[in-house]
Design a protein around this motif. Structure first.
Motif, mmCIF file in Angstrom:
data_model
loop_
_atom_site.group_PDB
_atom_site.id
_atom_site.type_symbol
_atom_site.label_atom_id
_atom_site.label_comp_id
_atom_site.label_asym_id
_atom_site.label_seq_id
_atom_site.Cartn_x
_atom_site.Cartn_y
_atom_site.Cartn_z
ATOM 1 N N TRP A 167 7.632 3.489 -54.608
ATOM 2 C CA TRP A 167 7.464 2.317 -55.948
ATOM 3 C C TRP A 167 5.535 2.099 -56.025
ATOM 4 O O TRP A 167 5.392 1.902 -57.436
ATOM 5 C CB TRP A 167 7.864 1.152 -55.982
ATOM 6 N N PRO A 178 -0.780 7.066 -58.530
ATOM 7 C CA PRO A 178 -0.619 8.831 -57.611
ATOM 8 C C PRO A 178 -1.393 10.060 -56.689
ATOM 9 O O PRO A 178 -0.916 10.644 -56.506
ATOM 10 C CB PRO A 178 0.247 9.353 -59.229
ATOM 11 N N GLU A 208 4.159 5.426 -57.478
ATOM 12 C CA GLU A 208 4.241 5.551 -58.395
ATOM 13 C C GLU A 208 3.128 5.421 -59.099
ATOM 14 O O GLU A 208 2.692 5.688 -60.311
ATOM 15 C CB GLU A 208 6.188 5.274 -59.101
ATOM 16 N N ARG A 209 2.368 3.970 -58.866
ATOM 17 C CA ARG A 209 1.769 3.483 -59.247
ATOM 18 C C ARG A 209 -0.130 4.201 -59.251
ATOM 19 O O ARG A 209 -0.837 4.323 -60.303
ATOM 20 C CB ARG A 209 1.842 1.440 -58.956
#
Lengths: 344, 437
Positions: free
Chosen positions: B116, B122, B119-120
């Motif tokens: 998670w 990369p 994802e922010r």
């Protein structure tokens, strides 16, 4: 990984000097062997080369305390500068007030000799520590060594070795008691042959490969004291360079009042003297405040008490950046980022 | 009380002892029956044990384990925690009769940050041992939050010996901490300091700023360093951990006396067998680690060369704490009964847990156990200490067997192994018979 390599980390090419260390017992590091010599007032003691002078005051002498004090002072006047005397202790019976007066009188009269108090003497330990005249701990071991261990525990004397030398007197030939001398961090031992005192060595010294005459030299020192005791002498580190038989001191501000066990570092950007360009021999030593060189556990001691470190190259190229180089550069901060599967 | 009677001078034991929090990290892979034993390079080696009663081959037994877990497993979704992997490892430690050094790592070179968070952010940053840039991202905020949750659950856990303060860098070993903005690290440091008030902490000795920040908040933090044994495996004579990094930086970071209050933990560089094959001086390595007051050593569960067995056995006997009971007395006066015990810690470090000192009086009618007020954390190496216990005056008269133990309070670990002979099945050490009239 090139960006984070050792070569790229350093701001200056560095000399890493690693003086050889002697690990075995060596003579001259602190008190080492000593002998307790008991003396009554009015007697002439027969001193050994390294003596703990134990003054015995008889009970009847306490009846005339002033006279006894005078006797102490006369005795002290003869020996307070005698290099054979490493310290003094006072044993006396009698009432508390008399004893306390004599303890302090002895400590004062024999000053600057260290005044030692027995680990068994709870009353004197308490008084002497509180009043600040205790400068050494005397540990006498008889056949029952655990009795001595109890005294340490009972009188909270376990950490006094950090503040003052500990002299341990063991029955002659009882080599098995050597472990206790080490446990108590003995600065000197009587009766058996054992490593005591301190063993101080310079382990590493770094500085730039090229330095400027009259300029700044970032120097980092790593010292080790393998003990078993602290060094309780006030000392100063001295540096000098030599070329063609001519010596020049490098002023350095490293004067430990006491050198504890294990490691000690000293990092200083020193100011080099104005000298001709060339390659110099750099020497180091540890000295008392009176200028007496101490024996280090390094090889290569010369007659003046210095030890050779490495060569130092001095030229006339200005390097003003060295003056504040550590403001944004931590010279000991390198660590490898590659992770070789096995040692290279 | 003047009439102390000597009860006993216990026979001092020279045996290898296993105790919680100290020694080699346990090597379950080398335990029990093995047809053959191989070293870290896969070579067959001669099987041996450090003593006939030990469980582990070619490696000392231990009372200490290691429990590490990665952030991505522990917080698989944001603010959703799954402690299973850590709980399982602590359970394994319990089954071994050990407690454990614990580390939660933010990431490693092979374990990523939680999905998670990835994802922010990369991209991996440029610094080789970072998987996320702590200065330009919210890493510090999320990691601090995780550490607080970790601490809330595990502070005071009976099977945790101590916790590594993982701030940043691969494996949480602090790589690059010198490049992280101080205020970013500050929150993470406070999360550990404020969260772990019972369980001891040790910090990585990585840079003066982060260590200074830690010491600003708390003085009883120990330290951990990661490359014990390196005598030139990276840069030959030019630079090594043992002769450059550690001695200088333990001092530079003002951690000289940290061992008095906090654990000192070392992990091997490579494996001890690699040191042997490189011709490095094991006596030097051992001596330096003892000088630094080592409590435990993580050898990565690989074999000790048989040529070094004796040196390592001596090392283990000095590592951490080792309590000798040297003498026991008792005294009876005016209906009251007292006991006095003389102890010495012959290891190189204290015990960092306040395990209670117990005396037991036992006879056919029953037993009475008394907790003394001594704090064994104050029993520093080479120090003699006296414990005194005054028993209640309402004890029934009669003869009693007096025995002593230091109890961990954890059933699976039991009482400490003392450096004296005579341990009984209950984990106590009988001292003698006292008579209460």
């Amino acid at each position: 990984m090139g960006k984070y390599s050792l070569e790229n980390y350093e701001r200056y090419k560095t000399v890493r000097c690693r003086p050889s260390e002697i690990k075995e017992a060596i003579q001259g590091c602190g008190i080492n062997e000593f002998q307790t010599v008991c003396v009554h007032l009015g007697e002439e003691p027969v001193l050994a080369s390294s003596t703990l002078l134990k003054v015995i005051v008889r009970y009847d002498e306490l009846a005339d305390i002033e006279r006894t004090e005078s006797g102490l002072r006369r005795l002290a006047a003869r020996y307070y500068r005698d290099p054979r005397v490493v310290g003094v202790a006072l044993a006396s019976a009698g009432g508390t007030a008399s004893k306390r007066r004599l303890w302090e009188a002895a400590a004062e009269a024999f000053s600057p000799k260290r005044y030692y108090v027995s680990v068994f003497d709870a009353e004197q330990l308490d008084c002497a520590l509180k009043r600040g005249f205790m400068k050494g701990l005397y540990v006498w071991v008889d056949e029952d060594v655990l009795h001595t261990c109890e005294a340490f525990a009972q009188n909270n004397a376990q950490q006094l070795y950090k503040q003052m030398p500990v002299l341990v007197s063991v029955p002659s030939g009882r080599q098995k008691l050597a472990q206790y001398a080490a446990q108590w961090h003995a600065a000197g031992v009587e009766g058996i042959s054992v490593i005591s005192g301190w063993r101080i060595a310079l382990r590493r010294l770094t500085y730039p490969k090229a330095l400027t005459s009259g300029g700044y030299a970032p120097m980092r020192f790593w010292w080790t004291n393998r003990g078993p005791s602290f060094c309780h002498e006030e000392t100063e580190v001295r540096l000098r360079i030599e070329k063609d038989g001519r010596y020049t001191d490098i002023p350095i501000n490293d004067s430990p009042a006491r050198i504890r066990l294990a490691d000690r570092v000293h990092n200083e950007i020193v100011r080099l003297p104005d000298v001709e360009p060339g390659v110099y021999r750099l020497e180091y030593g540890l000295f008392t405040k009176d200028g007496i060189p101490l024996v280090l556990a390094n090889e290569g001691r010369n007659a003046a008490g210095f030890y050779f470190a490495d060569n130092m190259t001095i030229d006339l190229t200005p390097r003003p950046e060295y003056r504040n180089v550590w403001d944004d550069f931590f010279a000991d901060g390198y660590y490898p980022l590659e992770d070789p599967k096995q040692p290279v | 009380m003047k009439n102390w009677q000597l009860i006993t001078e216990p026979k001092i034991s020279g045996a290898l002892l296993t105790n919680p929090g100290i020694g080699f990290i346990a090597a379950p892979r080398l335990m029990n029956d093995h047809a053959e034993v191989r070293d870290n390079r896969g070579s067959l080696v001669r099987k041996y044990k450090f003593s006939p009663d030990q469980k582990t081959w070619n490696h000392p037994d231990s009372g200490l384990s290691y429990a590490g877990a990665s952030w991505n497993a522990l917080e698989p979704e944001e603010s959703v925690y799954d402690w299973t992997v850590l709980d399982e490892k602590l359970e394994k430690a319990k089954m071994l009769g050990c407690n454990a050094v614990v580390r939660c790592s933010p990431y490693s070179l092979t374990e990523d940050i939680p999905a998670w968070l990835r994802e922010r952010y990369p991209e991996d940053p440029e610094f080789p041992f970072w998987r996320i840039d702590p200065n330009t991202t919210d890493f510090a905020f999320y990691w601090e939050r995780f550490v607080r949750a970790f601490a809330a659950r595990y502070d005071g856990h009976p099977f945790i010996s101590s916790v590594d303060m993982a701030l940043c860098g691969a494996w949480g070993e602090g790589a690059g901490s010198e490049f992280v903005e101080e205020k970013k690290l500050d929150g993470i440091i406070r999360a550990y300091i404020e969260g772990f008030t019972v369980t001891p902490l040790q910090c990585l000795l990585h840079d003066p700023v982060s260590v200074g920040a830690i010491l600003k908040y708390r003085k009883n933090v120990g330290f951990r360093v990661d490359c014990l044994g390196d005598m030139g495996g990276f840069h030959g004579k030019e630079w090594s951990h043992m002769q450059d990094y550690y001695p200088m930086n333990i001092e530079n970071f003002n951690m000289h006396d940290a061992w008095e209050k906090g654990t000192v933990v070392f992990e091997a560089c490579w494996h001890m067998n690699d040191w042997y094959l490189s011709g490095w001086d094991i006596d030097y390595i051992i001596e330096e680690s003892l000088k630094w007051h080592i409590s435990s050593y993580n050898g990565k569960q690989t074999t000790v060369p048989i040529e070094w067995r004796d040196a390592v056995a001596k090392w283990v006997k000095k590592m951490g704490y080792r309590f000798e009971l040297r003498r026991a007395y008792a005294a009876a006066e005016n209906g009251s009964l007292r006991a006095k015990l003389l102890w010495c810690n012959t290891g190189v470090a204290p015990c960092y847990k306040p395990y209670p000192l117990l005396l037991k009086l036992k006879n056919a009618a029953g037993e009475h156990t008394f907790m003394l007020s001594d704090d064994i954390r104050a029993w520093l190496p080479d120090e003699d200490h006296l414990s005194v216990c005054e028993f209640p005056t309402d004890l029934p008269q009669g003869e009693y067997e007096l025995s002593v133990a230091i109890d961990t309070g954890v059933r699976e670990i039991g009482t400490l192994n003392l450096a004296i002979e005579g341990r009984n099945a209950e984990g106590f050490y009988p001292l003698g018979i006292l008579t209460l009239n």
